[in-house]
Write a protein that holds these residues in place. Structure first.
Motif, PDB file in Angstrom:
ATOM      1  N   HIS A   1      -8.130   2.589   1.834  1.00  0.00           N
ATOM      2  CA  HIS A   1      -8.108   1.580   2.945  1.00  0.00           C
ATOM      3  C   HIS A   1      -7.121   2.268   4.140  1.00  0.00           C
ATOM      4  O   HIS A   1      -6.001   2.775   4.012  1.00  0.00           O
ATOM      5  CB  HIS A   1      -7.390   0.294   2.605  1.00  0.00           C
ATOM      6  CG  HIS A   1      -7.910  -0.147   1.565  1.00  0.00           C
ATOM      7  ND1 HIS A   1      -9.480  -0.746   1.382  1.00  0.00           N
ATOM      8  CD2 HIS A   1      -7.553  -0.408   0.045  1.00  0.00           C
ATOM      9  CE1 HIS A   1      -9.666  -1.098   0.151  1.00  0.00           C
ATOM     10  NE2 HIS A   1      -8.673  -0.663  -0.764  1.00  0.00           N
ATOM     11  N   THR A   2      -7.981   2.535   5.297  1.00  0.00           N
ATOM     12  CA  THR A   2      -7.380   3.014   6.609  1.00  0.00           C
ATOM     13  C   THR A   2      -6.092   2.136   7.071  1.00  0.00           C
ATOM     14  O   THR A   2      -5.292   2.697   8.024  1.00  0.00           O
ATOM     15  CB  THR A   2      -8.380   3.080   7.660  1.00  0.00           C
ATOM     16  OG1 THR A   2      -9.067   2.051   7.983  1.00  0.00           O
ATOM     17  CG2 THR A   2      -9.558   4.369   7.226  1.00  0.00           C
ATOM     18  N   HIS A   3      -5.954   0.914   6.821  1.00  0.00           N
ATOM     19  CA  HIS A   3      -4.910   0.232   7.342  1.00  0.00           C
ATOM     20  C   HIS A   3      -3.558   0.347   6.399  1.00  0.00           C
ATOM     21  O   HIS A   3      -2.479  -0.350   6.669  1.00  0.00           O
ATOM     22  CB  HIS A   3      -5.229  -1.403   7.422  1.00  0.00           C
ATOM     23  CG  HIS A   3      -5.488  -1.878   6.141  1.00  0.00           C
ATOM     24  ND1 HIS A   3      -6.857  -1.826   5.378  1.00  0.00           N
ATOM     25  CD2 HIS A   3      -4.764  -2.624   5.211  1.00  0.00           C
ATOM     26  CE1 HIS A   3      -6.673  -2.334   4.368  1.00  0.00           C
ATOM     27  NE2 HIS A   3      -5.510  -3.014   4.063  1.00  0.00           N
ATOM     28  N   PHE A   4      -3.754   1.030   5.135  1.00  0.00           N
ATOM     29  CA  PHE A   4      -2.645   1.356   4.337  1.00  0.00           C
ATOM     30  C   PHE A   4      -1.828   2.473   4.881  1.00  0.00           C
ATOM     31  O   PHE A   4      -2.064   3.257   5.803  1.00  0.00           O
ATOM     32  CB  PHE A   4      -3.052   1.836   2.903  1.00  0.00           C
ATOM     33  CG  PHE A   4      -3.197   0.201   2.281  1.00  0.00           C
ATOM     34  CD1 PHE A   4      -3.402  -0.858   2.453  1.00  0.00           C
ATOM     35  CD2 PHE A   4      -3.691   0.617   0.756  1.00  0.00           C
ATOM     36  CE1 PHE A   4      -3.646  -2.052   1.778  1.00  0.00           C
ATOM     37  CE2 PHE A   4      -4.015  -0.400  -0.091  1.00  0.00           C
ATOM     38  CZ  PHE A   4      -4.100  -1.517   0.596  1.00  0.00           C
TER      39      PHE A   4
ATOM     40  N   TYR B   1      -7.441  12.496  10.157  1.00  0.00           N
ATOM     41  CA  TYR B   1      -7.321  11.279   9.632  1.00  0.00           C
ATOM     42  C   TYR B   1      -6.582  10.354  10.415  1.00  0.00           C
ATOM     43  O   TYR B   1      -5.585  10.425  10.740  1.00  0.00           O
ATOM     44  CB  TYR B   1      -6.656  11.400   8.166  1.00  0.00           C
ATOM     45  CG  TYR B   1      -6.603  10.099   7.265  1.00  0.00           C
ATOM     46  CD1 TYR B   1      -7.748   9.422   6.846  1.00  0.00           C
ATOM     47  CD2 TYR B   1      -5.376   9.210   7.213  1.00  0.00           C
ATOM     48  CE1 TYR B   1      -7.717   8.386   6.168  1.00  0.00           C
ATOM     49  CE2 TYR B   1      -5.582   8.106   6.745  1.00  0.00           C
ATOM     50  CZ  TYR B   1      -6.776   7.841   5.965  1.00  0.00           C
ATOM     51  OH  TYR B   1      -6.593   6.503   5.293  1.00  0.00           O
ATOM     52  N   GLU B   2      -7.536   9.271  10.696  1.00  0.00           N
ATOM     53  CA  GLU B   2      -7.044   8.388  11.590  1.00  0.00           C
ATOM     54  C   GLU B   2      -6.478   7.004  11.084  1.00  0.00           C
ATOM     55  O   GLU B   2      -7.318   6.325  10.330  1.00  0.00           O
ATOM     56  CB  GLU B   2      -7.941   8.093  12.794  1.00  0.00           C
ATOM     57  CG  GLU B   2      -8.169   9.100  13.647  1.00  0.00           C
ATOM     58  CD  GLU B   2      -8.880   8.612  15.109  1.00  0.00           C
ATOM     59  OE1 GLU B   2      -8.493   8.049  15.613  1.00  0.00           O
ATOM     60  OE2 GLU B   2     -10.120   9.493  15.153  1.00  0.00           O
ATOM     61  N   VAL B   3      -5.459   6.400  11.512  1.00  0.00           N
ATOM     62  CA  VAL B   3      -4.941   5.298  11.055  1.00  0.00           C
ATOM     63  C   VAL B   3      -5.209   4.355  12.421  1.00  0.00           C
ATOM     64  O   VAL B   3      -4.614   4.621  13.364  1.00  0.00           O
ATOM     65  CB  VAL B   3      -3.709   4.951  10.222  1.00  0.00           C
ATOM     66  CG1 VAL B   3      -3.254   3.669  10.179  1.00  0.00           C
ATOM     67  CG2 VAL B   3      -3.671   5.723   9.212  1.00  0.00           C
TER      68      VAL B   3
ATOM     69  N   GLY C   1       0.672  -1.073   0.129  1.00  0.00           N
ATOM     70  CA  GLY C   1       0.200  -0.171   0.084  1.00  0.00           C
ATOM     71  C   GLY C   1       0.868   1.082  -0.050  1.00  0.00           C
ATOM     72  O   GLY C   1       0.083   2.391   0.144  1.00  0.00           O
ATOM     73  N   VAL C   2       2.163   1.204  -0.359  1.00  0.00           N
ATOM     74  CA  VAL C   2       2.784   2.164  -0.221  1.00  0.00           C
ATOM     75  C   VAL C   2       2.782   3.123  -1.598  1.00  0.00           C
ATOM     76  O   VAL C   2       2.801   2.475  -2.752  1.00  0.00           O
ATOM     77  CB  VAL C   2       4.466   2.036   0.162  1.00  0.00           C
ATOM     78  CG1 VAL C   2       5.558   3.156  -0.393  1.00  0.00           C
ATOM     79  CG2 VAL C   2       4.780   1.331   1.385  1.00  0.00           C
TER      80      VAL C   2
END
Length: 330
Positions: free
Chosen positions: A166-169, A197-199, A136-137
């Protein structure tokens, strides 16, 4: 041939790309930039285009792209995918979106090494500014890792997304805050990035900034309307700043309305975490016995009522400059 800077050479290759064993320092530098990507496979499939982009060899990069155009005329190139090109050996040149087995593109490389001219050439040749590796980079993330604002501006001007779907990226904004690249933070926010923006595993950008003691990034986030009490789970940015014993961070957070009574997952307030006798503890204890000034309370309330999206319009209001500075809190 122009020799690339040593830092770029360190962070832009995987294990096995160069002969001889890697030093522990070089390995750690690569891991710092690429995260888990460095432990997956090798870059034996890196193309000459990847190498040219990584080392900033603009002439070689343009030549390889031009040769590819000759090998694949426009009416043929339209039906050729990057993956097809990456495994096709007949072509004399290389597609701008050629990928390695880990889906690393030449644009990823150019951004990680901060080569603005190469980034411009690749975009002109049709490089996907939102290409993502298997982890996801994105190229934008790599700009934040390298601190290259010039590369970042080019990407943003050509449609790069400030956040991944995707928030886990990996998040570009979080990476900029982690590394203290305040100009990257400013640029991302100016192009519409959400300061809150939260991860899930990282928390908010402000929390990351406090965790890594980057006061300049924290000030920019707060100026842009970041929520001062949003951290990671029950852990607030103030908790993170106090754990690092960062008096500057604590002072900035308190000045922007941080709640000293919030409790973390261990039911502890920030003051409970402060090193005894330190400046951080003194700041918190003094704050608890000295209420906020009316001026500070009014500014916080007005900014809250205006809302984050309208804060950027403050300089446009027909107000005396002194009042504008007061509301912007610059």
């Amino acid at each position: 041939m122009t020799e690339a800077p040593s830092v770029a050479a360190e962070v832009s290759r995987k294990r096995g790309a160069e002969p001889g064993p890697l030093t522990a320092h070089a390995t750690e530098r690569k891991k710092a930039c690429w995260g888990i990507l460095t432990s997956q496979g090798s870059w034996a499939d890196r193309s000459p285009l990847h190498e040219a982009a990584s080392q900033g060899r603009l002439l070689a990069l343009r030549t390889l792209l031009a040769q590819r155009t000759l090998a694949f005329p426009d009416h043929v190139a339209a039906n050729v995918t990057p993956v097809t090109v990456s495994i096709t050996q007949e072509a004399k040149g290389y597609h701008a979106n050629i990928v390695t087995i880990d889906h690393v593109t030449p644009l990823h490389e150019a951004c990680l090494s901060g080569h603005v001219a190469c980034v411009r050439a690749l975009i002109h040749a049709g490089a996907n500014v939102n290409a993502a590796t298997i982890d996801g980079v994105t190229p934008l993330y790599n700009c934040c890792a390298s601190g290259s604002v010039g590369c970042m501006e080019l990407l943003l001007q050509n449609g790069a997304h400030t956040h991944t779907p995707h928030t886990h990226f990996p998040s570009a904004l979080h990476e900029a805050c982690k590394r203290g690249n305040s100009q990257c933070v400013e640029s991302l926010l100016s192009h519409g990035a959400d300061p809150d923006y939260e991860v899930s595993h990282l928390g908010s950008p402000l929390y990351v900034s406090c965790l890594h003691q980057h006061t300049a990034c924290s000030k920019i986030l707060l100026h842009r309307g970041a929520s001062v009490n949003v951290g990671r789970g029950g852990d607030s940015p103030l908790h993170a700043a106090v754990r690092q014993d960062s008096a500057d961070q604590v002072s900035v957070l308190l000045d922007n309305g941080a709640d000293v009574n919030l409790r973390d997952s261990n039911n502890q307030r920030p003051v409970d975490l402060a090193p005894p006798g330190g400046k951080t503890q003194q700041l918190l204890m003094l704050f608890e016995v000295s209420p906020r000034s009316l001026s500070q309370l009014c500014r916080l309330q007005i900014r809250n009522l205006l809302g984050r999206s309208r804060l950027k319009l403050l300089p446009l209001l027909p107000l005396p400059s002194l009042l504008t500075y007061y509301l912007e809190h610059t």
